[in-house]
Design a protein around this motif. Sequence first.
Motif, PDB file in Angstrom:
ATOM      1  N   LEU A 180      96.451  96.225  77.221  1.00  0.00           N
ATOM      2  CA  LEU A 180      96.618  94.799  76.879  1.00  0.00           C
ATOM      3  C   LEU A 180      97.084  94.645  75.427  1.00  0.00           C
ATOM      4  O   LEU A 180      97.903  93.777  75.127  1.00  0.00           O
ATOM      5  N   TYR A 181      96.552  95.485  74.531  1.00  0.00           N
ATOM      6  CA  TYR A 181      97.026  95.445  73.134  1.00  0.00           C
ATOM      7  C   TYR A 181      98.527  95.704  73.100  1.00  0.00           C
ATOM      8  O   TYR A 181      99.257  95.098  72.332  1.00  0.00           O
ATOM      9  N   GLY A 182      98.923  96.658  73.941  1.00  0.00           N
ATOM     10  CA  GLY A 182     100.343  97.006  74.012  1.00  0.00           C
ATOM     11  C   GLY A 182     101.186  95.804  74.415  1.00  0.00           C
ATOM     12  O   GLY A 182     102.200  95.495  73.778  1.00  0.00           O
ATOM     13  N   ILE A 183     100.724  95.088  75.452  1.00  0.00           N
ATOM     14  CA  ILE A 183     101.471  93.900  75.911  1.00  0.00           C
ATOM     15  C   ILE A 183     101.549  92.872  74.787  1.00  0.00           C
ATOM     16  O   ILE A 183     102.618  92.354  74.461  1.00  0.00           O
ATOM     17  N   GLY A 184     100.399  92.604  74.167  1.00  0.00           N
ATOM     18  CA  GLY A 184     100.347  91.571  73.125  1.00  0.00           C
ATOM     19  C   GLY A 184     101.194  91.893  71.911  1.00  0.00           C
ATOM     20  O   GLY A 184     101.979  91.052  71.449  1.00  0.00           O
ATOM     21  N   THR A 185     101.058  93.109  71.396  1.00  0.00           N
ATOM     22  CA  THR A 185     101.756  93.428  70.147  1.00  0.00           C
ATOM     23  C   THR A 185     103.241  93.765  70.387  1.00  0.00           C
ATOM     24  O   THR A 185     104.081  93.410  69.561  1.00  0.00           O
ATOM     25  N   TYR A 186     103.536  94.403  71.511  1.00  0.00           N
ATOM     26  CA  TYR A 186     104.945  94.694  71.801  1.00  0.00           C
ATOM     27  C   TYR A 186     105.721  93.385  71.988  1.00  0.00           C
ATOM     28  O   TYR A 186     106.812  93.202  71.453  1.00  0.00           O
ATOM     29  N   VAL A 216     104.781  71.367  61.247  1.00  0.00           N
ATOM     30  CA  VAL A 216     105.795  71.598  62.280  1.00  0.00           C
ATOM     31  C   VAL A 216     105.196  72.440  63.404  1.00  0.00           C
ATOM     32  O   VAL A 216     104.347  73.290  63.170  1.00  0.00           O
ATOM     33  N   LYS A 217     105.630  72.129  64.626  1.00  0.00           N
ATOM     34  CA  LYS A 217     105.213  72.942  65.773  1.00  0.00           C
ATOM     35  C   LYS A 217     106.441  73.676  66.263  1.00  0.00           C
ATOM     36  O   LYS A 217     107.383  73.038  66.776  1.00  0.00           O
ATOM     37  N   SER A 218     106.455  74.989  66.073  1.00  0.00           N
ATOM     38  CA  SER A 218     107.640  75.731  66.503  1.00  0.00           C
ATOM     39  C   SER A 218     107.435  76.278  67.910  1.00  0.00           C
ATOM     40  O   SER A 218     106.300  76.427  68.372  1.00  0.00           O
ATOM     41  N   TYR A 219     108.538  76.598  68.567  1.00  0.00           N
ATOM     42  CA  TYR A 219     108.458  77.168  69.915  1.00  0.00           C
ATOM     43  C   TYR A 219     107.813  78.554  69.859  1.00  0.00           C
ATOM     44  O   TYR A 219     107.092  78.940  70.770  1.00  0.00           O
ATOM     45  N   ILE A 220     108.087  79.293  68.766  1.00  0.00           N
ATOM     46  CA  ILE A 220     107.518  80.646  68.628  1.00  0.00           C
ATOM     47  C   ILE A 220     105.992  80.550  68.555  1.00  0.00           C
ATOM     48  O   ILE A 220     105.279  81.264  69.256  1.00  0.00           O
ATOM     49  N   ASP A 221     105.493  79.643  67.713  1.00  0.00           N
ATOM     50  CA  ASP A 221     104.043  79.481  67.576  1.00  0.00           C
ATOM     51  C   ASP A 221     103.409  79.107  68.912  1.00  0.00           C
ATOM     52  O   ASP A 221     102.339  79.596  69.271  1.00  0.00           O
ATOM     53  N   GLU A 222     104.105  78.235  69.627  1.00  0.00           N
ATOM     54  CA  GLU A 222     103.594  77.778  70.905  1.00  0.00           C
ATOM     55  C   GLU A 222     103.529  78.933  71.911  1.00  0.00           C
ATOM     56  O   GLU A 222     102.536  79.122  72.601  1.00  0.00           O
ATOM     57  N   TYR A 223     104.609  79.721  71.941  1.00  0.00           N
ATOM     58  CA  TYR A 223     104.666  80.858  72.854  1.00  0.00           C
ATOM     59  C   TYR A 223     103.578  81.877  72.516  1.00  0.00           C
ATOM     60  O   TYR A 223     102.886  82.384  73.391  1.00  0.00           O
ATOM     61  N   MET A 224     103.460  82.166  71.218  1.00  0.00           N
ATOM     62  CA  MET A 224     102.478  83.168  70.782  1.00  0.00           C
ATOM     63  C   MET A 224     101.053  82.714  71.109  1.00  0.00           C
ATOM     64  O   MET A 224     100.212  83.527  71.470  1.00  0.00           O
ATOM     65  N   SER A 225     100.832  81.432  70.976  1.00  0.00           N
ATOM     66  CA  SER A 225      99.513  80.890  71.279  1.00  0.00           C
ATOM     67  C   SER A 225      99.188  81.111  72.759  1.00  0.00           C
ATOM     68  O   SER A 225      98.082  81.545  73.102  1.00  0.00           O
ATOM     69  N   VAL A 226     100.156  80.841  73.621  1.00  0.00           N
ATOM     70  CA  VAL A 226      99.952  81.033  75.066  1.00  0.00           C
ATOM     71  C   VAL A 226      99.752  82.519  75.384  1.00  0.00           C
ATOM     72  O   VAL A 226      98.870  82.903  76.163  1.00  0.00           O
ATOM     73  N   LEU A 227     100.567  83.364  74.733  1.00  0.00           N
ATOM     74  CA  LEU A 227     100.481  84.816  74.957  1.00  0.00           C
ATOM     75  C   LEU A 227      99.078  85.338  74.632  1.00  0.00           C
ATOM     76  O   LEU A 227      98.473  86.054  75.428  1.00  0.00           O
ATOM     77  N   TRP A 228      98.564  84.966  73.451  1.00  0.00           N
ATOM     78  CA  TRP A 228      97.261  85.497  73.038  1.00  0.00           C
ATOM     79  C   TRP A 228      96.119  84.869  73.811  1.00  0.00           C
ATOM     80  O   TRP A 228      95.062  85.476  73.977  1.00  0.00           O
ATOM     81  N   ARG A 229      96.319  83.658  74.324  1.00  0.00           N
ATOM     82  CA  ARG A 229      95.308  83.069  75.208  1.00  0.00           C
ATOM     83  C   ARG A 229      95.240  83.879  76.509  1.00  0.00           C
ATOM     84  O   ARG A 229      94.173  84.173  77.015  1.00  0.00           O
ATOM     85  N   ALA A 230      96.426  84.242  77.013  1.00  0.00           N
ATOM     86  CA  ALA A 230      96.483  85.063  78.233  1.00  0.00           C
ATOM     87  C   ALA A 230      95.817  86.412  77.968  1.00  0.00           C
ATOM     88  O   ALA A 230      95.118  86.961  78.832  1.00  0.00           O
ATOM     89  N   PHE A 231      96.017  86.944  76.757  1.00  0.00           N
ATOM     90  CA  PHE A 231      95.398  88.219  76.382  1.00  0.00           C
ATOM     91  C   PHE A 231      93.874  88.104  76.430  1.00  0.00           C
ATOM     92  O   PHE A 231      93.199  88.962  76.989  1.00  0.00           O
TER      93      PHE A 231
END
Lengths: 96, 194
Positions: B127-133, B86-101
């Motif tokens: 940046l860690y703050g942005i990613g983990t928060y 399954v491809k969830s929206y959360i996984d997709e969002y997190m993937s984009v977030l950490w790529r941006a990181f």
Amino acid sequence: MFENLDPLLHQQLRLAIISLLMNVREAEFTYIREKTGATAGNLSVQLSKLKEANYIEINKSFKDNYPMTVCSITDTGKAAFDTYVAALTKYIGKHQ
Amino acid sequence: MENENVMSEKDSLRIIQDMIDATKHSLLQDGVIYIYWGWIILFCSLGEYLLMLTTFKYPYLTWLVMPFAVFRYMHYVKQRRAGSRVKSYIDEYMSVLWRAFIISASTILCLFPVIGYERVLPLIIILYGIGTYTSGGVLRFPPLTYGGLANYPLAIAAFFTSFQNQLIILSIAVLVSYIIPGYLLKANFKSRNV
């Protein structure tokens, strides 16, 4: 009592499929079967009905030489689900 | 869910709710990624700090493990994607977030001759703050959110101290925002999937 509800969605398994697909980008057939608890045969039938109505898209391919069926909801399906939930909410509001 | 039974409004709501519950969990909620990167960065930063206390000329060499860590991580992600049904929206969002990181962190690292090496680590901690928060908010996991928030005072403190001490602050940052929340996430994931 539910005269305004979409008859295609107002069925347990079809509603479960659409509700599930509303929450994910796409899901494999086996995943949907596991989460809904349906049999493979019944699930296939209901998926076909939803596809005929253009509520979902079904893509068939192969992964490691095994057939793979991936389903996702269409914009028509999303709109139908929203309408169904709105009608349900209206009904509940009237009868509370 | 086999029959075409007539459903009541309660049945409909229950089915919708059940499916929301069944799909709301993300693969990333097993905490593995946070634990993995947490330990890698802790090893590099603390290792460099300790080597700086010795007469070793090149303490920064600890960071050479990063290309291997990235390669191992990419292999892990590829395997996990292949096994996912399954491809969830959360996984997709997190993937984009950490790529941006990764892009942001790489940009800062490339600019270190311009911005000065003593400003690199504080910026990375932000940046860690942005990613983990953000991850804590999306996954609705408060330890990750609070761990993410802790990065900001740590980053401020890092701006006002030496590079060597910044390595200690970086180690604390990954401990509170990656490693501890990662293990808590893992425990939470295990208890939910028992």
